[in-house]
Design a protein around this motif. Structure first.
Motif, mmCIF file in Angstrom:
data_model
loop_
_atom_site.group_PDB
_atom_site.id
_atom_site.type_symbol
_atom_site.label_atom_id
_atom_site.label_comp_id
_atom_site.label_asym_id
_atom_site.label_seq_id
_atom_site.Cartn_x
_atom_site.Cartn_y
_atom_site.Cartn_z
ATOM 1 N N VAL A 42 126.180 75.655 118.989
ATOM 2 C CA VAL A 42 126.230 74.258 118.562
ATOM 3 C C VAL A 42 127.659 73.780 118.797
ATOM 4 O O VAL A 42 128.611 74.424 118.364
ATOM 5 N N LYS A 65 130.522 70.385 118.894
ATOM 6 C CA LYS A 65 130.814 69.027 118.456
ATOM 7 C C LYS A 65 130.986 68.140 119.684
ATOM 8 O O LYS A 65 131.608 68.530 120.668
ATOM 9 N N THR A 93 123.101 80.746 122.697
ATOM 10 C CA THR A 93 122.884 79.405 122.164
ATOM 11 C C THR A 93 123.985 79.078 121.165
ATOM 12 O O THR A 93 124.254 79.863 120.254
ATOM 13 N N GLU A 95 126.820 66.476 116.829
ATOM 14 C CA GLU A 95 126.649 67.865 117.247
ATOM 15 C C GLU A 95 125.474 67.987 118.219
ATOM 16 O O GLU A 95 124.494 67.274 118.100
ATOM 17 N N ILE A 96 125.632 68.904 119.178
ATOM 18 C CA ILE A 96 124.543 69.196 120.118
ATOM 19 C C ILE A 96 124.339 70.705 120.165
ATOM 20 O O ILE A 96 125.235 71.472 119.811
ATOM 21 N N GLU A 97 123.172 71.108 120.620
ATOM 22 C CA GLU A 97 122.862 72.526 120.787
ATOM 23 C C GLU A 97 122.653 72.781 122.270
ATOM 24 O O GLU A 97 122.071 71.955 122.971
ATOM 25 N N CYS A 98 123.155 73.923 122.747
ATOM 26 C CA CYS A 98 123.022 74.223 124.169
ATOM 27 C C CYS A 98 123.073 75.725 124.403
ATOM 28 O O CYS A 98 123.471 76.485 123.531
ATOM 29 N N THR A 100 120.839 67.729 117.731
ATOM 30 C CA THR A 100 120.536 68.338 116.438
ATOM 31 C C THR A 100 120.326 67.235 115.415
ATOM 32 O O THR A 100 120.504 66.055 115.702
ATOM 33 N N LYS A 107 122.184 66.706 112.927
ATOM 34 C CA LYS A 107 123.487 66.186 112.518
ATOM 35 C C LYS A 107 124.076 65.309 113.616
ATOM 36 O O LYS A 107 124.074 65.676 114.788
#
Length: 69
Positions: free
Chosen positions: A60, A62, A58, A48-51, A43, A45
């Motif tokens: 987000v 940490k 879906t 942070e990741i999206e998955c 992402t 930020k």
């Protein structure tokens, strides 16, 4: 730059494992420790990741709660 709990750099498409049970805000489900997540997306930020997770959708997450496989 996103780094996992051990300080390893994460890239888009990596697979990670959750190191702690995580409650999902807005849902009654929990992501259990040891869950493997494939094909993560970074992402805008840092940290942070999206998955996509089966049964949850879906989310987000940490990076401090993840470990690269």
């Amino acid at each position: 730059m996103a780094k996992d709990s051990n300080g390893t750099e994460l890239n888009a498409g990596d697979s990670v494992t959750v190191i702690k049970d995580l409650k999902v805000k807005g849902a009654s489900s929990t992501i259990k420790r040891g869950t493997t997540i494939k094909n993560i997306k970074l992402t805008s930020k840092d940290g942070e990741i999206e998955c996509k997770i089966n049964g949850v959708g879906t989310v987000v997450l940490k990076c401090e709660f993840l470990k690269k496989i």
